[in-house]
Design an enzyme around this catalytic site. Structure first.
Site, PDB file in Angstrom:
ATOM      1  N   GLU A  68       0.826  -1.204   0.000  1.00 55.21           N
ATOM      2  CA  GLU A  68       0.000   0.000   0.000  1.00 55.21           C
ATOM      3  C   GLU A  68       0.865   1.261   0.000  1.00 55.21           C
ATOM      4  O   GLU A  68       0.574   2.224  -0.713  1.00 55.21           O
ATOM      5  CB  GLU A  68      -0.935  -0.017   1.217  1.00 55.21           C
ATOM      6  CG  GLU A  68      -2.228   0.749   0.997  1.00 55.21           C
ATOM      7  CD  GLU A  68      -3.302   0.348   2.007  1.00 55.21           C
ATOM      8  OE1 GLU A  68      -4.284  -0.281   1.592  1.00 55.21           O
ATOM      9  OE2 GLU A  68      -3.147   0.633   3.213  1.00 55.21           O
ATOM     10  N   GLU A  76       2.155   1.707  -3.336  1.00 49.94           N
ATOM     11  CA  GLU A  76       1.120   2.220  -4.232  1.00 49.94           C
ATOM     12  C   GLU A  76       0.897   3.711  -3.999  1.00 49.94           C
ATOM     13  O   GLU A  76       0.754   4.486  -4.948  1.00 49.94           O
ATOM     14  CB  GLU A  76      -0.187   1.437  -4.005  1.00 49.94           C
ATOM     15  CG  GLU A  76      -1.295   1.834  -4.976  1.00 49.94           C
ATOM     16  CD  GLU A  76      -2.611   1.091  -4.710  1.00 49.94           C
ATOM     17  OE1 GLU A  76      -2.607   0.124  -3.924  1.00 49.94           O
ATOM     18  OE2 GLU A  76      -3.620   1.502  -5.296  1.00 49.94           O
ATOM     19  N   CYS A 104      -8.291  -2.362   3.436  1.00 52.52           N
ATOM     20  CA  CYS A 104      -8.236  -3.563   4.292  1.00 52.52           C
ATOM     21  C   CYS A 104      -9.597  -3.989   4.788  1.00 52.52           C
ATOM     22  O   CYS A 104      -9.749  -5.104   5.270  1.00 52.52           O
ATOM     23  CB  CYS A 104      -7.385  -3.335   5.536  1.00 52.52           C
ATOM     24  SG  CYS A 104      -6.239  -2.029   5.410  1.00 52.52           S
ATOM     25  N   SER A 142      -7.207   1.784  -2.822  1.00 54.10           N
ATOM     26  CA  SER A 142      -5.993   0.994  -3.024  1.00 54.10           C
ATOM     27  C   SER A 142      -6.381  -0.371  -3.574  1.00 54.10           C
ATOM     28  O   SER A 142      -7.374  -0.966  -3.165  1.00 54.10           O
ATOM     29  CB  SER A 142      -5.272   0.822  -1.687  1.00 54.10           C
ATOM     30  OG  SER A 142      -4.362  -0.245  -1.778  1.00 54.10           O
ATOM     31  N   LYS A 180     -15.902  -9.985   6.686  1.00 58.60           N
ATOM     32  CA  LYS A 180     -14.868 -10.856   6.132  1.00 58.60           C
ATOM     33  C   LYS A 180     -15.424 -12.227   5.772  1.00 58.60           C
ATOM     34  O   LYS A 180     -14.842 -12.964   4.996  1.00 58.60           O
ATOM     35  CB  LYS A 180     -13.703 -10.969   7.106  1.00 58.60           C
ATOM     36  CG  LYS A 180     -12.828  -9.692   7.098  1.00 58.60           C
ATOM     37  CD  LYS A 180     -11.431  -9.982   7.553  1.00 58.60           C
ATOM     38  CE  LYS A 180     -10.349  -9.058   7.018  1.00 58.60           C
ATOM     39  NZ  LYS A 180     -10.662  -7.704   6.672  1.00 58.60           N
ATOM     40  N   GLU A 211     -16.317 -11.544   2.417  1.00 57.35           N
ATOM     41  CA  GLU A 211     -15.119 -11.366   1.598  1.00 57.35           C
ATOM     42  C   GLU A 211     -14.539 -12.711   1.157  1.00 57.35           C
ATOM     43  O   GLU A 211     -14.142 -12.863   0.000  1.00 57.35           O
ATOM     44  CB  GLU A 211     -14.058 -10.575   2.384  1.00 57.35           C
ATOM     45  CG  GLU A 211     -12.873 -10.157   1.524  1.00 57.35           C
ATOM     46  CD  GLU A 211     -11.796  -9.437   2.317  1.00 57.35           C
ATOM     47  OE1 GLU A 211     -11.594  -9.785   3.503  1.00 57.35           O
ATOM     48  OE2 GLU A 211     -11.150  -8.535   1.772  1.00 57.35           O
ATOM     49  N   GLU A 242     -13.543 -13.382  -6.873  1.00 56.81           N
ATOM     50  CA  GLU A 242     -12.187 -13.049  -7.304  1.00 56.81           C
ATOM     51  C   GLU A 242     -11.125 -13.623  -6.365  1.00 56.81           C
ATOM     52  O   GLU A 242      -9.954 -13.619  -6.683  1.00 56.81           O
ATOM     53  CB  GLU A 242     -12.016 -11.526  -7.457  1.00 56.81           C
ATOM     54  CG  GLU A 242     -12.238 -10.696  -6.203  1.00 56.81           C
ATOM     55  CD  GLU A 242     -13.673 -10.189  -6.035  1.00 56.81           C
ATOM     56  OE1 GLU A 242     -14.599 -10.916  -6.435  1.00 56.81           O
ATOM     57  OE2 GLU A 242     -13.853  -9.081  -5.498  1.00 56.81           O
ATOM     58  N   CYS A 250     -11.315  -2.239  14.000  1.00 58.46           N
ATOM     59  CA  CYS A 250     -11.628  -3.671  14.152  1.00 58.46           C
ATOM     60  C   CYS A 250     -11.795  -4.083  15.611  1.00 58.46           C
ATOM     61  O   CYS A 250     -12.478  -5.066  15.895  1.00 58.46           O
ATOM     62  CB  CYS A 250     -10.520  -4.503  13.536  1.00 58.46           C
ATOM     63  SG  CYS A 250     -10.133  -3.992  11.869  1.00 58.46           S
TER      64      CYS A 250
END
Lengths: 573, 166, 630
Positions: free
Chosen positions: A278, A281, A298, A318, A357, A360, A365, A497
């Protein structure tokens, strides 16, 4: 200040305080159901009724303002009788399958019913039978257990500005759901799980995946890998009676190891890895005039939020996968190759503080790189099921090769942590001599934080927000051109979190007290960071190993294939 | 998954009208109710497609729009009949036997209160007092009020509608 | 428009209206001054419109045209009050009160009465105005009108409802002019306080105090709201005022705006009242054109605008905080108080909310003074109250009486008693929030406090008369069905309590009640009263509690003897054929939907009670009164 008496105890509270706040100051607890500090204050459940001078009849303490000289009685026969009746009415329309309920023993309705001696059958009457909503991979809604406190609605609207759910219909038929009664998965729900932790009963729970994990562990063909997210160490202890904010990393690792034949890895490693990618990037976006600001990636709840609400801005996020998905990818490529394991036989379990998550891991993908995501709560249940005496366990270490990580990875679990970790590394990348490690401006549980840092002649303007309602404010400010940040960290859950939708649900009496849950939990992570030798992600030997042996360098072709992703615009609904 | 309501057949003219209504009201505080009312006047009911247009147009979440639409009895999520029968169940009508009229209507039309006949000709609803208590029991068919009802009158009242004369 | 211009219009139209308040010769003289030989007033209220008053006006106008008559003024007014006899039409200067008109009758009236030299058609007159000696009594002298005192309804049925000039002629906007040009806001509040006016919407909070609170609240933006969400089934006084004299409401709201420092008003009106909404729209438009609403009212620099918001069918929106939540565009759920609306109301701003009838009292108080107003009524309840008289009563309609009038006066004198020789059983007041007043309380003077004492409440003023055929358990079930249906569902005591209460009542009416159910009902009722969030839930048990108080024996009969003495609760009834009366015509047998009746032609029939579904068809079909239920 206003002076008043609660049950004869004198207290002074600021003007505009409610009776409930004043009672808190007098150390008198008033039972509540619909009230949840910082989330919902509606005066609708009528549990907190008290008698107060100057008021007609009983008043709801959570919304009734104090006045000078007021005398409040919280424990009169009239109050107790009313609360008992309210409970009996609620029980008359509640699906009382308590024994198999995930909230058995942590249910507020159950606790209060016991305290007030409520009879669950006295007003038995007609009840609705609503099918469970199991449509999503992350939550189960059982509206027959719902007590209509609307804490979930308030969390979804006030904290998150998602408004996926709301009250529908009216009168006895009123119920909570998505528009047009659509199942959760067909709504704009982002899966953050704030509704679950807001729910006082068992109407909302995560969709549990523990069975799949038990099954994999019993399968001789499977090699089961666990890895735990940064914040879990700071909250799991609550499930075993430790004070809020206790870091139980060592016992947690020991407990997981005792669940079965598993390896236990540290997800802070891929938090560090995320930072490398990151930061790289970001530097690239800044130096090569690519779209700015750059948002962190994230948090899967945040990603889904953007896909539904701001598809036009997906290019600003990102491309880094989340630490969970990076870990899955690293395991199924690098780790399998190195140890000659068939990736299909590797069963990867992440332990995360998060319900989003769970969504996720199923995104197409990601090719099932992570098989199952377990919440902190589910891990605690597994430990209990396995008969492991958590509190007696020795402190143990994660397994190699994913044992060592940095303080930068650890603080990923709190709002501002990703930003700080990224700044530590980005500053180093831009200016090799840059020494600063503590970026205190981005710490703390304030909903929106801003800071400016000058590195290698470049001024980097950053912002940090947690809670999607705050995130929306920042996105709108960026969209309208009112703010021109370079880098923005977003975590969907307020406080990050450590306050995720998969974290232990503490009792209302703690959550509505003066205990600062987010503050204590995040302090555990910052304390860990402080005492670590390695604080910046790029200093991690594990990271160096990964780049040396596999990914070459941040942003390399291989890193791109393995560690980056793209996003899908979705309907707003 | 939009288009749940397969029967929705909004025309571009209706959509244009609704768009105009939304634009007109957009800046008025608390405009959701008036917009829903006008939308229902345009489409006859408030299916998901219409509510989505309103949600998008006013920047109010669909769950909020739906919550409001399901709170008020005036708003309908399903199409109504060509002729809307609305039987008053206010107190004055009730004590004069409106419940018997309702039962008779349900039997004659073969529907329950709140439903629409299979042929789409009539929908039957009850309402709370049309304020014509002097004529109790009372029902309205579309905008016409029929008062001092008894069960035997119903067929004569419904006939012209059945024959398409009203 | 200036005050002088306002007065000029008033002067121009005053005579025209005066004709309608005088009868006979005096009025005939005035008639000459107005240029109209006759005036015909046709009721255009909802009740009369339902029975074709619109068509009647069309026929009148076309027939007048056919006959070449152009010195007769036909106007459409609001409600006259005597809805039972609608459509109503009055011809001046005679004051001929024609009732139950039809278009054909209207044509005849033109041809026989309105033509030059024509005379009153006595057959069409309201029988109450026809004296035994054949002379005609002014309708205001009939028992229905005589005991009334019309303050709020002063202009209803007197003026053309859609003509602001007539409203001005009748005195509307005089109070606004007086307030704006001669009174300070504090003086207005003093006057309101001194008048003793209390809110006519239900709870009876002193209007002056409400205004004083809102005036004292800090804020540059404040709101004035009119509650026209008359949801109480069986009450239609607010509707009638809006239909008959909408300007009285607009004027009063502007006065309140001036008093508390507000420039914006909202009228929240039921969408089920299309005529009232239309007249309000017309009234606002005309008032704006005249500069009586809007910017710089009467040239005084005071601005006040009014917007109409339509309700959408939710009874709870009659509750003040729910009404405001609804105007704000949300689900009409009540909010906890405090903060009270006077401090934090609509859109979070200081707000006053009064209902239509309250607003309609403002002009007379300002014009005639607090002293005059407070001389009417009882010690704590001043002025008059409008009741919507309905149910089992001869003269169904709107009546306005001084506070303190007894129920007996209203039922027996004004209402003309119970039809069909039946016995009075109870009067239900206050709608779903009120209770049933038994015959033993008929002589209690009706005011806020007394009604409360006897277990009912003023409410908005619905008054439904119940006779011996009404089952009191069934009627409380009816109201519980209503409140359960209308509960917003926000707070637990009301959301679940109404449902469980209704279930218990249903159980009793089905003959399955147990004595312990009465304890449960009492406990639930008390709980809801004490702990519900808003007045809807707090008062929802009132119909049960008051019927339990006065008619507990009926409940017990249902529970213990499994009998419904009024013969209403189907499950507790059996139908029998009295053999002596049965002629054996077979009509009942042929009409029985389930074949429960047996018998041969010309021989007494019998009902098989095990097959009978108690639908009652046989009773309605029997021509000989041979079938009874018990």
């Amino acid at each position: 200040m206003v002076n008043l008496k609660i049950n004869g105890i004198s207290v002074s509270v600021p003007e505009g305080s409610t009776i409930l706040q004043a009672a808190n100051a007098a150390n008198v607890e008033i039972p509540t159901l619909c009230y949840l500090k910082g989330v919902n204050c509606a005066g609708s459940c009528r549990m907190c009724v008290v008698e107060a001078t100057g008021a007609r009849g009983l008043v709801a303490a959570c919304v009734y303002p104090v006045s000078e000289g007021m005398e409040v009685q919280t424990n009169t026969p009239k109050c107790r009788q009313s609360r008992k009746m309210t409970l009996e009415l609620l029980l008359s329309s509640h699906k009382k399958k308590c024994l198999s309920c995930l909230r058995n023993t942590t249910c507020e309705l159950q606790r209060l019913s016991l305290e007030y001696g409520a009879d669950e059958d006295r007003f038995a009457g007609e009840n609705k039978e609503t099918p469970l909503d199991t449509s999503s991979p992350f939550l189960i809604r059982d509206n027959d257990k719902c007590i209509n406190c609307r804490r979930c609605v308030a969390a979804c609207k006030n904290l998150q500005s998602v408004e996926a759910i709301g009250p529908i219909g009216r009168g006895y038929a009123v119920h909570i759901g998505a528009a047009f009664e659509r199942p959760t998965i067909e709504s704009n729900c982002v899966g953050c799980g704030q509704c679950i932790v807001a729910c006082p009963v068992g109407a909302l729970t995560e969709k549990s995946n523990t069975d799949a994990v038990w099954k994999a562990m019993a399968d001789p063909d499977k090699k089961v890998i666990f890895f735990t997210a940064p914040s879990v160490r700071a909250t799991l202890g609550e499930e075993f009676g430790y004070p809020v904010g206790t870091n139980v990393e060592g016992k947690m690792v020991a407990a997981i190891r005792r669940l079965g034949n598993v390896e236990v890895f540290n997800m802070d490693v891929t938090a560090d890895l995320t930072i490398l990618e990151e930061a790289n990037e970001l530097v690239e976006r800044i130096t090569k005039n690519k779209p700015l600001p750059m948002f962190t990636s994230c948090c899967p709840g945040w990603i889904k939020f953007m896909e539904h609400n701001y598809p036009e801005m997906l290019g600003n996020i990102s491309t880094c996968k989340s630490p969970q998905q990076m870990f899955g990818a690293v395991l199924k490529t690098y780790y399998c190759e190195k140890n000659d394991i068939d990736p299909d036989k590797l069963f990867v379990v992440s332990v995360i503080p998060c319900t989003a998550k769970k969504y996720e891991v199923g995104r197409s993908e990601f090719h099932k790189d992570v098989d199952v995501a377990l919440t902190t709560r589910e891990l605690a249940r597994m430990i209990k099921t396995a008969g492991i005496k958590f509190n007696e366990l020795p402190e143990e270490q994660y397994d190699d090769p994913f044992r060592i990580a940095t303080g930068g990875g650890a603080i990923f679990g709190a709002t501002g942590g990703v930003m700080e970790a990224a700044l530590r590394t980005a500053a180093h990348m831009l200016d090799g001599k840059f020494e600063m490690i503590d970026f205190k401006e981005v710490r703390g549980v304030n909903p929106i934080k801003e800071a400016k840092y000058k590195v290698a002649g470049i001024t980097v303007k950053v912002a940090v927000a947690s809670g999607l309602a705050n995130a929306r404010k920042i996105v709108e400010a960026v969209k309208s051109g009112k703010k021109d940040y370079n880098f923005i960290e977003i975590m969907a859950c307020p406080g990050g979190c450590i306050n995720g939708g998969g974290q232990p649900t503490l009792s209302d009496s703690i959550r509505n007290s003066s205990v600062d849950l987010c503050g204590l939990r995040s302090k555990a992570l910052y304390n860990l960071d402080k005492k670590m030798e390695l604080r910046a992600s790029h200093d991690s030997p594990t990271i160096k190993m990964l780049y040396n042996e596999y990914f070459e360098q941040p942003g390399s072709h291989k890193a791109h294939d393995c560690l980056h992703t793209e996003y899908t615009p979705r309907e707003k609904y | 998954m939009k288009g749940q309501n397969l029967g929705f057949q909004g025309t571009p003219e209706q959509a244009e009208k609704l768009k105009k209504v939304i634009e007109e009201h957009k800046s008025t505080p608390g405009c959701l109710m008036p917009v829903l009312q006008e939308a229902q006047a345009i489409y006859g009911y408030l299916p998901i497609e219409v509510q989505t247009m309103i949600s998008d147009g006013l920047g109010i979440s669909l769950s909020e729009v739906y919550g409001v639409a399901t709170f008020y009895t005036q708003f309908s999520l399903t199409p109504k009949g060509k002729h809307r029968i609305s039987l008053c169940l206010g107190t004055a009508c009730y004590v004069k036997g409106a419940d018997k009229i309702l039962a008779a209507l349900e039997k004659k039309l073969g529907v329950k209160c709140g439903e629409c006949t299979v042929d789409g000709l009539f929908s039957l609803d009850s309402c709370r007092c049309v304020g014509a208590c002097g004529l109790a029991p009372v029902m309205m068919i579309d905008d016409d009020v029929y008062g001092k009802l008894n069960v035997d009158m119903l067929d004569d009242i419904l006939q012209p509608y059945r024959e398409g004369k009203k | 428009m200036t005050v002088a211009e306002l007065n000029e219009i008033k002067a121009r139209y005053a005579d025209l209206i005066k004709v309608r308040q005088l009868i006979g010769e005096q009025s005939a003289k005035l008639e000459q001054a107005t240029g109209y030989r006759k005036q015909v007033l046709v009721c255009g209220g909802t009740g009369c419109t339902s029975s074709r008053s619109k068509e009647i006006i069309e026929v009148l106008e076309s027939t007048l045209k056919e006959q070449g008559i152009n010195d007769v003024l036909v106007i459409k007014t609001g409600c006259f009050g005597l809805c039972a006899l609608g459509p109503i039409m009055i011809v001046y200067p005679e004051g001929a009160f024609y009732s139950q008109m039809t278009p054909a009758h209207a044509k005849m009236v033109v041809e026989r009465h309105l033509i030059p030299g024509g005379d009153v058609i006595k057959e069409y007159l309201y029988s109450g105005t026809l004296m035994p000696d054949g002379s005609i009594q002014p309708f205001l002298e009939t028992p229905f009108y005589k005991r009334q005192m019309r303050i709020a309804l002063r202009n209803c049925g007197l003026i053309a409802a859609e003509d602001i000039n007539e409203a001005i002629g009748a005195g509307d906007y005089q109070a606004l002019a007086k307030v704006l040009t001669t009174m300070t806001p504090d003086q207005v509040i003093e006057e309101m306080l001194a008048s003793g006016l209390r809110g006519r919407g239900g709870a009876g909070f002193p209007t002056g105090r409400k205004w004083a609170f809102a005036k004292a609240s800090q804020g540059d933006i404040k709101y004035v709201c009119c509650n026209a969400d008359e949801g109480d089934p069986g009450a239609f006084m607010d509707r009638s005022i809006l239909e008959g004299d909408p300007h009285s409401v607009l004027e009063a709201m502007a006065i309140a705006g001036y008093t508390i420092g507000s420039n914006q008003g909202y009228i929240y009106v039921r969408a089920e009242y299309p005529i009232a909404v239309h007249r309000l729209q017309v009234a606002i438009k005309q008032a704006k054109e005249y500069g009586l609403i809007g910017k710089n009212i009467l040239g005084t620099g005071f601005d006040f605008d009014i917007e109409i918001r339509l309700g959408a069918g939710a009874f709870v929106c009659g509750e003040e905080t729910a009404l405001m939540t609804s105007i704000e565009g949300h689900r009409g759920e009540p909010r906890p108080r405090p903060p009270f609306p006077a401090v934090k109301g609509l859109f979070g701003r200081p707000t006053i909310l009064n209902n239509v009838e309250t607003w309609a009292n403002i002009n007379p108080i300002i014009m005639k003074g607090a002293k005059w107003f407070s001389s009417i009524g009882t010690e704590n309840s001043k002025g008059t109250k409008v009741f919507a008289l309905g149910g089992k009563i001869t003269n169904v309609g709107l009546v306005e009486v001084p506070m303190g009038t007894t129920l007996r006066t209203i039922v027996e004198e004004i209402g003309g008693g119970i039809p069909n020789g039946k016995k009075f059983k109870a009067a239900q007041t206050g709608g779903p929030s009120g209770g049933c007043i038994p015959a033993s309380c008929m002589d209690v003077p009706i005011d806020y406090e007394n009604l409360k004492k006897i277990g009912s409440m003023m409410g908005s003023g619905g008054m439904i008369i119940l006779d011996e055929d009404t089952c009191m358990v069934d009627i409380s079930k009816f109201y519980l069905e209503f409140t359960a249906d209308e509960s917003c569902g926000k707070c637990n005591p009301c959301r679940i309590g109404t449902k469980r209460l209704l279930e218990l009542l249903t159980k009793i009416t089905k003959g399955k009640g147990e004595l312990s159910d009465l304890d449960k009902i009492h406990d639930l009722a008390e709980h809801m009263q004490a702990s519900s969030l808003c007045a809807l839930g707090q008062s929802a048990p009132n119909p049960i509690l008051s019927t339990l108080r006065y008619f507990e024996d009926e409940y017990r009969a249902h529970i213990i003897d499994k009998k419904c003495t009024a013969g209403v609760c189907k499950a507790l009834l059996s139908y029998y054929i009295v053999p002596d009366k049965c002629r054996g015509c077979t009509l009942c047998k042929r009409n029985c939907p389930v074949g429960a009746i047996e018998g041969n032609l010309k021989q007494p029939h019998a009902i098989d009670t095990t097959k009978c579904i108690r639908c009652g068809v046989c009773i309605t079909k029997c021509n000989f009164g041979a079938i009874i239920k018990k």
